[in-house]
Design an enzyme around this catalytic site. Structure first.
Site, PDB file in Angstrom:
ATOM      1  N   ARG A  77       8.403  32.466  67.865  1.00 61.74           N
ATOM      2  CA  ARG A  77       8.721  31.372  68.785  1.00 61.74           C
ATOM      3  C   ARG A  77       7.465  30.788  69.433  1.00 61.74           C
ATOM      4  NH1 ARG A  77      11.906  31.361  74.397  1.00 61.74           N
ATOM      5  NH2 ARG A  77      12.561  29.180  74.401  1.00 61.74           N
ATOM      6  N   HIS A  81       6.479  26.842  69.588  1.00 61.26           N
ATOM      7  CA  HIS A  81       6.211  26.110  70.833  1.00 61.26           C
ATOM      8  C   HIS A  81       4.817  25.504  70.814  1.00 61.26           C
ATOM      9  CE1 HIS A  81       9.460  27.314  73.951  1.00 61.26           C
ATOM     10  NE2 HIS A  81       9.957  27.380  72.735  1.00 61.26           N
ATOM     11  N   ASN A 109       8.919  27.377  78.685  1.00 61.33           N
ATOM     12  CA  ASN A 109       8.014  28.507  78.530  1.00 61.33           C
ATOM     13  C   ASN A 109       8.505  29.737  79.258  1.00 61.33           C
ATOM     14  OD1 ASN A 109       5.584  30.197  78.642  1.00 61.33           O
ATOM     15  ND2 ASN A 109       5.496  29.469  80.726  1.00 61.33           N
ATOM     16  N   HIS A 211      16.086  31.332  64.142  1.00 61.83           N
ATOM     17  CA  HIS A 211      17.039  31.988  65.044  1.00 61.83           C
ATOM     18  C   HIS A 211      17.820  33.110  64.354  1.00 61.83           C
ATOM     19  CE1 HIS A 211      17.114  28.346  68.060  1.00 61.83           C
ATOM     20  NE2 HIS A 211      15.963  28.985  68.027  1.00 61.83           N
TER      21      HIS A 211
HETATM   22  C1  HEM Z   1      15.304  22.989  66.718  1.00 62.53           C
HETATM   23  C2  HEM Z   1      15.210  23.143  67.996  1.00 62.53           C
HETATM   24  C3  HEM Z   1      15.166  24.461  68.711  1.00 62.53           C
HETATM   25  C4  HEM Z   1      15.774  24.709  69.891  1.00 62.53           C
HETATM   26  C5  HEM Z   1      16.610  23.742  70.695  1.00 62.53           C
HETATM   27  C6  HEM Z   1      15.476  26.072  70.224  1.00 62.53           C
HETATM   28  C7  HEM Z   1      15.897  26.694  71.378  1.00 62.53           C
HETATM   29  C8  HEM Z   1      15.717  28.021  71.671  1.00 62.53           C
HETATM   30  C9  HEM Z   1      16.193  28.672  72.856  1.00 62.53           C
HETATM   31  C10 HEM Z   1      16.919  27.992  74.001  1.00 62.53           C
HETATM   32  C11 HEM Z   1      15.883  29.982  72.758  1.00 62.53           C
HETATM   33  C12 HEM Z   1      16.235  31.100  73.725  1.00 62.53           C
HETATM   34  C13 HEM Z   1      15.513  31.023  75.014  1.00 62.53           C
HETATM   35  C14 HEM Z   1      16.159  31.975  75.967  1.00 62.53           C
HETATM   36  O1  HEM Z   1      17.283  31.690  76.399  1.00 62.53           O
HETATM   37  O2  HEM Z   1      15.584  33.037  76.247  1.00 62.53           O
HETATM   38  C15 HEM Z   1      15.207  30.165  71.507  1.00 62.53           C
HETATM   39  C16 HEM Z   1      14.756  31.369  71.044  1.00 62.53           C
HETATM   40  C17 HEM Z   1      14.060  31.528  69.866  1.00 62.53           C
HETATM   41  N1  HEM Z   1      13.663  30.528  69.027  1.00 62.53           N
HETATM   42 FE1  HEM Z   1      14.223  28.599  69.110  1.00 62.53          FE
HETATM   43  N2  HEM Z   1      14.707  26.632  69.248  1.00 62.53           N
HETATM   44  C18 HEM Z   1      14.487  25.682  68.299  1.00 62.53           C
HETATM   45  C19 HEM Z   1      13.722  25.827  67.162  1.00 62.53           C
HETATM   46  C20 HEM Z   1      13.074  26.996  66.802  1.00 62.53           C
HETATM   47  C21 HEM Z   1      12.152  27.108  65.706  1.00 62.53           C
HETATM   48  C22 HEM Z   1      11.696  25.955  64.815  1.00 62.53           C
HETATM   49  C23 HEM Z   1      11.778  28.405  65.641  1.00 62.53           C
HETATM   50  C24 HEM Z   1      10.822  29.072  64.677  1.00 62.53           C
HETATM   51  C25 HEM Z   1      10.674  28.724  63.424  1.00 62.53           C
HETATM   52  C26 HEM Z   1      12.462  29.101  66.706  1.00 62.53           C
HETATM   53  C27 HEM Z   1      12.387  30.450  66.934  1.00 62.53           C
HETATM   54  C28 HEM Z   1      12.988  31.100  67.990  1.00 62.53           C
HETATM   55  C29 HEM Z   1      12.981  32.546  68.143  1.00 62.53           C
HETATM   56  C30 HEM Z   1      12.394  33.551  67.175  1.00 62.53           C
HETATM   57  C31 HEM Z   1      13.644  32.808  69.339  1.00 62.53           C
HETATM   58  C32 HEM Z   1      13.883  34.184  69.985  1.00 62.53           C
HETATM   59  C33 HEM Z   1      12.728  34.483  70.897  1.00 62.53           C
HETATM   60  C34 HEM Z   1      12.774  35.851  71.523  1.00 62.53           C
HETATM   61  O3  HEM Z   1      13.647  36.666  71.221  1.00 62.53           O
HETATM   62  O4  HEM Z   1      11.881  36.112  72.337  1.00 62.53           O
HETATM   63  N3  HEM Z   1      13.225  28.207  67.394  1.00 62.53           N
HETATM   64  N4  HEM Z   1      15.102  28.954  70.871  1.00 62.53           N
HETATM   65  C1  LIG Z   2       5.203  29.777  85.847  1.00 63.25           C
HETATM   66  C2  LIG Z   2       5.460  30.888  84.879  1.00 63.25           C
HETATM   67  O1  LIG Z   2       6.307  31.718  85.110  1.00 63.25           O
HETATM   68  N1  LIG Z   2       4.740  30.878  83.780  1.00 63.25           N
HETATM   69  C3  LIG Z   2       4.883  31.896  82.774  1.00 63.25           C
HETATM   70  C4  LIG Z   2       4.787  31.341  81.363  1.00 63.25           C
HETATM   71  O2  LIG Z   2       4.944  32.386  80.450  1.00 63.25           O
HETATM   72  C5  LIG Z   2       4.090  33.487  80.574  1.00 63.25           C
HETATM   73  C6  LIG Z   2       4.512  34.524  79.587  1.00 63.25           C
HETATM   74  O3  LIG Z   2       5.861  34.790  79.690  1.00 63.25           O
HETATM   75  C7  LIG Z   2       4.099  34.091  81.986  1.00 63.25           C
HETATM   76  O4  LIG Z   2       3.108  35.093  82.090  1.00 63.25           O
HETATM   77  C8  LIG Z   2       3.866  33.005  82.980  1.00 63.25           C
HETATM   78  O5  LIG Z   2       3.958  33.555  84.277  1.00 63.25           O
END
Ligand code: HEM
Ligand SMILES: CC(=O)N[C@H]1CO[C@H](CO)[C@@H](O)[C@@H]1O
Ligand SMILES: *[C@@H]1O[C@H](CO)[C@@H](O)[C@H](O)[C@H]1NC(C)=O
Ligand SMILES: *[C@@H]1O[C@H](CO)[C@@H](O)[C@H](O)[C@H]1NC(C)=O
Length: 356
Positions: A77, A81, A109, A211
């Protein structure tokens, strides 16, 4: 008239097939061409300056993910980003400064994993030691660590073009909000964001397959549960989600892929077909007739997904890269090198962001 048109169309199709003969798909669409490599990037960029760079990143990710499975999702992710905001320039890694907050302080973030930021810094430090100085950019470390996270989770490997350089300028919160679509976005909005960075509908479906690993917070999908369940959500699944997230604002996380939460496979698409996608941005890929056929294909054919994912990641990994003498190789991934604040490049980028 219609007949003439269809004959012409057939002739054009035949010609196209002949011209593309070498890359025609023999296995029902499993074969995906490799995207071109951006000028200034190459597969053997560190062959002389740090020949073991890729092996070092790989072994670090392998070991670290063995201890913390979720780190793979965090690293994948982070690269996404980075690339979607101001290009793949490691701007996501910069700590905010007194003069203004950077990418990290923007809302999306807030759910990036601290362990992933730490891992990137640790890998970069190891490379700096092994290669006798800061020769590998933080943006390349992000791209390699994302690829290796996919591989150690069971997904496809692909070759990563290298030679990115790191930004000397911060991305603003506005850049972040404009570049990263929210989980409530539907396909038209998602395509609108992706088209600005030259990614198409197939890329959208394939990259969303990221995802297949990782977690999401209740707050990212609670709009689909309250006040009443989203009709595109499987009722049984919605019931399970309400056990994890009993009320709005619950601070808990749940797997993005309910079938195989930690394995990089095509089950994410099987979920979508069964109306078990977690976010609106996931489920709408199946609801919308424009993207549904690609979802169906990936749900049925894991190889087709893997091939396309590799190809789309190579594309994503080259969004607005800095190369040659642009930017810098950071010594510390969390900070610009001393004395480089406000170099011409950052002025240039600011001008550019005003145009768009
Ligand atoms: C297309 C639009 C996308 C949206 C709207 C989106 C949105 C999100 C959101 C909202 C989360 C969870 C955040 C949370 O609630 O903690 C997430 C997690 C994640 N996203 Fe996406 N995402 C997108 C595209 C992508 C892409 C292109 C990738 C990688 C190729 C990706 C990889 C991931 C991964 C691996 C997680 C899990 C992160 C974790 O477990 O720490 N996403 N995404
Ligand atoms: C303002 C804030 O909380 N920024 C965070 C952005 O993400 C990194 C990693 O999770 C944090 O260390 C920062 O504090
Ligand atoms: C919803 O999920 C349940 C349990 O997995 C399944 O039996 C059912 O067929 C699904 N319904 C729809 C409409 O997909
Ligand atoms: C790297 O930069 C960050 C942010 O300025 C700082 O907090 C950290 O101490 C630096 N790390 C090293 C090893 O200098």
């Amino acid at each position: 008239m219609a007949r003439v048109a269809s004959t012409v169309a057939a002739a054009v199709a035949l010609l196209a097939a002949l011209l593309c003969g070498a890359s025609a798909a023999p296995n029902g669409g499993g074969d995906v061409g490799q995207p071109p490599v951006a000028r200034g990037l190459s597969f053997d960029f560190y062959k002389r300056s740090c020949p073991r760079a890729e092996a070092i990143v790989r072994s670090f990710v392998q070991d670290a993910v063995r201890w913390d499975t979720g780190l793979a999702a965090g690293l994948l992710r982070l690269h996404f980003h980075d690339c979607f905001v101001q290009g793949c320039d490691a701007s996501v890694l910069l700590d905010g400064s007194a003069t203004g907050p950077g990418e990290k302080q923007a809302p999306p973030n807030l759910t990036l994993r601290p362990s992933a930021f730490k891992a990137i810094n640790d890998i970069h430090d190891r490379l700096t030691r092994e290669c006798g100085g800061p020769v590998v950019s933080c943006s390349d470390v992000l791209a390699l660590a994302a690829r290796d996270s996919v591989v150690v989770s069971g997904g496809p490997s692909y070759r990563v073009p290298l030679g990115r350089r790191d930004s000397t300028s911060f991305a603003t919160q506005q850049d972040v909000l404009g570049g990263l679509p929210p989980p409530t976005a539907t396909v038209p909005a998602l395509l609108g964001v992706l088209s600005k960075i030259n990614l198409d509908a197939t890329d959208l479906v394939a990259l969303s397959g990221g995802h297949t690993i990782g977690l999401g917070h209740c707050t990212s999908f609670e709009g689909r549960l309250f006040p009443r369940p989203d009709p595109t959500l499987n009722a049984t699944f919605a019931g399970h989600l309400r056990q994890t997230c009993p009320a709005k604002g619950t601070d808990r996380r749940t797997p993005l892929d309910v079938r195989t939460p930690n394995t990089f496979d095509n089950k994410y698409y099987v979920n979508l077909v069964n109306r078990e996608g977690l976010f609106t941005s996931d489920q709408d890929l199946f609801t919308n007739p424009a993207t549904r056929p690609v979802v169906d294909k990936f749900a049925q054919n894991q190889k087709a997904f893997f091939d396309q994912f590799g190809s789309s990641m190579i594309k994503m990994g080259q969004i607005k890269v800095l190369t040659g003498s642009q930017g810098q190789i950071r010594r510390n991934c969390s900070a610009r090198n001393p004395g480089t604040a406000g170099l011409p490049w950052s002025i240039l980028e600011e001008a550019e962001s005003l145009i768009f």
